[in-house]
Design an enzyme around this catalytic site. Structure first.
Site, mmCIF file in Angstrom:
data_model
loop_
_atom_site.group_PDB
_atom_site.id
_atom_site.type_symbol
_atom_site.label_atom_id
_atom_site.label_comp_id
_atom_site.label_asym_id
_atom_site.label_seq_id
_atom_site.Cartn_x
_atom_site.Cartn_y
_atom_site.Cartn_z
ATOM 1 N N TYR A 1 -1.468 -1.494 10.323
ATOM 2 C CA TYR A 1 -1.605 -1.753 8.885
ATOM 3 C C TYR A 1 -0.407 -1.195 8.119
ATOM 4 C CZ TYR A 1 -3.676 -1.428 4.174
ATOM 5 O OH TYR A 1 -3.932 -1.518 2.829
ATOM 6 N N SER B 1 0.865 -1.175 0.000
ATOM 7 C CA SER B 1 0.000 0.000 0.000
ATOM 8 C C SER B 1 0.902 1.225 0.000
ATOM 9 C CB SER B 1 -0.876 0.009 1.260
ATOM 10 O OG SER B 1 -1.464 1.280 1.481
#
Length: 273
Positions: free
Chosen positions: A155, A142
């Site tokens: 995350y 990401s």
């Protein structure tokens, strides 16, 4: 489509929805046979049935190493090989506005799915590929793993780990002609943002506000789509990237290149109007 993946067999984890489903559909359109791996059995079976005989479903929790091993074995048995492993499955942590308020209750699950699931998926796929002439492994990170930011601390840490692991695996597996690369999506509309804000009283409003922020910082003046990621995955899966390994490919409308906005242009426009 140009049959870029003709005669190739692929696995897409998290393949029943979002980026995963778009990648399954695009891989199929390019001539591949695909196993959809997902924890959502009902949705996965439905998608496979809809997409036809070249798509099969295998219920898989990527946090379970034995299930990943079974996934690879199922794929090889069903389609006769494995050439592409797209470790795409991922889950978000609850987004918090303040690090001091985060209790990290979901830390272990985030790491088990988003990082260790990628590591184990790479290992199980590479064991087959190394003994059968090589292959391509694609991992989803990401832009949150590329650059710092607030919120989603676990995350972001997991996705940063995916990047470093990918580079290390690429170095180690190069001798077997196994390529390992990672895609860094950014500002792609998928259900994951709604899940990350589900703890808020009005999650839908939060998602709309966050999308507006993403739009304001994105250099390209259009929203990305899961299919944009799928096209990048096709490139990394195909022979067009035969000399590419250990790379991080942002597909983010330019966000990691630098935030949009030209303050001086706005000042000039105002003063010289």
């Amino acid at each position: 489509m140009s049959n870029e993946l003709s005669d190739k067999v692929a696995i897409v984890t998290g393949g029943a929805s979002g980026i995963g489903r778009a990648s399954v559909e695009t891989f199929l359109a390019e001539g591949a046979r695909v196993v959809i791996a997902d924890i959502n059995r009902e949705l996965g079976e439905s998608v496979a049935a809809e997409l036809g005989p070249d798509a099969l479903f295998k219920h898989t929790d990527v946090a379970d190493s034995e299930q990943l091993a079974d996934l690879v074995a199922f794929t090889v048995e069903s389609f006769g090989g494995l050439h592409v492993m797209f470790n795409n499955a991922g889950i978000p942590t609850a987004m918090r506005g303040n690090f001091l308020d985060d209790d990290f209750a979901d830390f272990d699950r985030i790491m088990a799915v988003d990082l260790l699931g990628v590591i184990r998926g790479t290992q199980h796929a590479a064991r087959h590929m190394a003994a059968n002439g090589g292959g391509s492994i694609i991992n989803t990170t990401s832009i949150g793993g590329v650059q710092g930011g607030t919120g989603e601390f676990a995350y972001r840490a997991a996705k940063a780990g995916v990047i470093h692991f990918t580079k290390c695996a690429a170095i180690d597996l190069g001798r077997y002609n196994v390529r390992v690369n990672t895609i860094a999506p950014g500002a792609i509309p998928t259900p994951i943002l709604g899940t990350a804000t589900a703890h808020l009283p009005d999650s839908d409003s939060a998602v709309r506000q966050l999308r507006a922020v993403m739009k304001s910082i994105r250099p390209l003046d259009r929203e990305g789509s899961p299919t944009d990621i799928a096209h990048a995955a096709v490139y990394l899966a195909s022979e067009r990237s035969a000399y590419v390994t250990g790379t991080v490919l942002p597909v983010d409308g330019g966000i990691t290149a630098g935030l949009a906005g030209n303050a001086m242009a706005a000042i000039e426009q105002e003063q010289l109007a």
